[in-house]
Write a protein that holds these residues in place. Structure first.
Motif, mmCIF file in Angstrom:
data_model
loop_
_atom_site.group_PDB
_atom_site.id
_atom_site.type_symbol
_atom_site.label_atom_id
_atom_site.label_comp_id
_atom_site.label_asym_id
_atom_site.label_seq_id
_atom_site.Cartn_x
_atom_site.Cartn_y
_atom_site.Cartn_z
ATOM 1 N N GLY A 77 0.775 -1.228 0.000
ATOM 2 C CA GLY A 77 0.000 0.000 0.000
ATOM 3 C C GLY A 77 0.803 1.273 0.000
ATOM 4 O O GLY A 77 0.492 2.181 0.772
ATOM 5 N N GLY A 78 1.820 1.389 -0.841
ATOM 6 C CA GLY A 78 2.663 2.574 -0.851
ATOM 7 C C GLY A 78 2.194 3.692 -1.754
ATOM 8 O O GLY A 78 2.754 4.779 -1.737
ATOM 9 N N VAL A 84 2.123 13.908 -1.845
ATOM 10 C CA VAL A 84 2.622 14.204 -0.507
ATOM 11 C C VAL A 84 2.474 12.984 0.399
ATOM 12 O O VAL A 84 3.401 12.601 1.122
ATOM 13 C CB VAL A 84 1.887 15.416 0.104
ATOM 14 C CG1 VAL A 84 2.370 15.662 1.537
ATOM 15 C CG2 VAL A 84 2.109 16.657 -0.740
ATOM 16 N N LYS A 85 1.312 12.349 0.367
ATOM 17 C CA LYS A 85 1.097 11.157 1.182
ATOM 18 C C LYS A 85 2.068 10.042 0.789
ATOM 19 O O LYS A 85 2.587 9.329 1.649
ATOM 20 C CB LYS A 85 -0.343 10.669 1.050
ATOM 21 C CG LYS A 85 -1.370 11.556 1.739
ATOM 22 C CD LYS A 85 -2.761 10.955 1.644
ATOM 23 C CE LYS A 85 -3.780 11.793 2.404
ATOM 24 N NZ LYS A 85 -5.134 11.202 2.333
ATOM 25 N N ASP A 86 2.304 9.913 -0.503
ATOM 26 C CA ASP A 86 3.236 8.887 -0.967
ATOM 27 C C ASP A 86 4.646 9.160 -0.458
ATOM 28 O O ASP A 86 5.390 8.237 -0.107
ATOM 29 C CB ASP A 86 3.241 8.818 -2.500
ATOM 30 C CG ASP A 86 1.948 8.234 -3.056
ATOM 31 O OD1 ASP A 86 1.120 7.743 -2.253
ATOM 32 O OD2 ASP A 86 1.754 8.274 -4.286
ATOM 33 N N ALA A 87 5.038 10.433 -0.390
ATOM 34 C CA ALA A 87 6.354 10.798 0.129
ATOM 35 C C ALA A 87 6.459 10.473 1.615
ATOM 36 O O ALA A 87 7.494 10.002 2.091
ATOM 37 C CB ALA A 87 6.620 12.282 -0.108
ATOM 38 N N SER A 92 8.549 6.886 5.801
ATOM 39 C CA SER A 92 8.190 6.001 6.916
ATOM 40 C C SER A 92 8.771 4.610 6.699
ATOM 41 O O SER A 92 9.303 3.986 7.625
ATOM 42 C CB SER A 92 6.669 5.923 7.048
ATOM 43 O OG SER A 92 6.283 4.953 8.003
ATOM 44 N N ALA A 93 8.695 4.131 5.456
ATOM 45 C CA ALA A 93 9.247 2.820 5.126
ATOM 46 C C ALA A 93 10.763 2.806 5.269
ATOM 47 O O ALA A 93 11.347 1.864 5.816
ATOM 48 C CB ALA A 93 8.845 2.438 3.696
ATOM 49 N N ASP A 94 11.398 3.868 4.789
ATOM 50 C CA ASP A 94 12.855 3.928 4.887
ATOM 51 C C ASP A 94 13.312 4.027 6.340
ATOM 52 O O ASP A 94 14.415 3.589 6.678
ATOM 53 C CB ASP A 94 13.389 5.101 4.072
ATOM 54 C CG ASP A 94 13.493 4.769 2.587
ATOM 55 O OD1 ASP A 94 13.568 3.569 2.262
ATOM 56 O OD2 ASP A 94 13.498 5.697 1.767
ATOM 57 N N THR A 151 -2.331 10.250 7.341
ATOM 58 C CA THR A 151 -3.185 11.428 7.465
ATOM 59 C C THR A 151 -2.293 12.657 7.566
ATOM 60 O O THR A 151 -1.408 12.705 8.436
ATOM 61 C CB THR A 151 -4.070 11.354 8.728
ATOM 62 O OG1 THR A 151 -4.861 10.167 8.686
ATOM 63 C CG2 THR A 151 -4.983 12.564 8.807
ATOM 64 N N LEU A 152 -2.504 13.620 6.689
ATOM 65 C CA LEU A 152 -1.720 14.847 6.729
ATOM 66 C C LEU A 152 -2.304 15.794 7.771
ATOM 67 O O LEU A 152 -3.514 15.979 7.848
ATOM 68 C CB LEU A 152 -1.711 15.524 5.356
ATOM 69 C CG LEU A 152 -1.144 14.697 4.196
ATOM 70 C CD1 LEU A 152 -1.239 15.482 2.893
ATOM 71 C CD2 LEU A 152 0.297 14.285 4.474
#
Length: 220
Positions: A77-78, A84-87, A92-94, A151-152
């Protein structure tokens, strides 16, 4: 991330705040969260999951995260359709990869760890990595991250909630190479509630973490 191995059974976590990694569990007294152990503003509608993917490659100027061949991370789910959410999800993953790199020794100076963490999240991450080192242990196997929601909260703050499946991840003695395999239980699944803040360089750094091992939401 705790893999519940027998080799680490003697470790007593000294981090008393809930802003730690999965072994710390939830702590309702955490000042960064509310009385229910949740980071303020964490409630959100669920994002549509994309197909499973590995952590995004580091862009130019960022520390490269490399892991041993026997350590695998899978992120689901990336892609949300919002850049912006994808960034946020990518950083977060890194951040999770940076912790594994510090534990396994592929990032001995902890450069990626400091790059993707800040504040109390960095303090507790460093403490957790140090305890693996003290136990002469490293990681092996696969960890899967799923149900990732973002959530931004304005232009420079975000909340990311996700689950981790550690049922195929274990510890390994650095000297003997022996893998401490453990049975799969409800505690093999961890719920993470995290806050990320965008720094002046545009990096979404994790600043707060609450982790709940055995959370009902993450059970298969």
């Amino acid at each position: 991330m705790n893999r519940r191995p027998t080799v680490l059974a003697a470790i007593t976590l000294t981090t008393v705040t809930a802003l730690c990694l999965s072994a710390c569990g939830n702590d309702n007294d955490d000042k960064a969260g509310d009385s229910n152990g949740k980071i303020a503003g964490a409630q959100t509608d669920k994002e549509t999951s994309a197909s499973p993917e590995t952590s995004p490659s580091a862009v130019s100027g960022r520390p490269k995260i490399e892991l041993p061949s026997d350590v695998k991370r899978v992120f689901e789910g990336g892609k949300t359709g919002d850049t912006v959410k994808d960034a946020v999800l990518a950083d977060s993953a890194d951040r999770m990869g940076a912790i594994d790199a510090a534990i396994t020794g592929t990032d001995p100076k902890g450069e990626a760890l400091a790059y993707y963490n800040t504040g109390k999240a960095l303090e507790s991450a460093l403490s957790w990595v140090a305890q693996w080192k003290k136990a002469n242990a490293t990681l092996t196997g696969e960890t899967r991250y799923y149900d990732r929601e973002v959530t931004l909260k304005g232009k420079t703050s975000a909340v990311v909630i996700f689950c981790a499946d550690e049922s195929k991840g274990f510890s390994k003695d650095k000297t003997t190479g022996k893998v401490a395999k453990t049975p799969v239980t409800k505690n093999s699944y961890v719920l993470y509630n995290t806050r990320l803040d965008k720094n002046p360089d545009g990096v979404w750094q994790t600043s707060q973490v609450i982790a709940t091992r055995g959370a009902a939401r993450c059970q298969p």
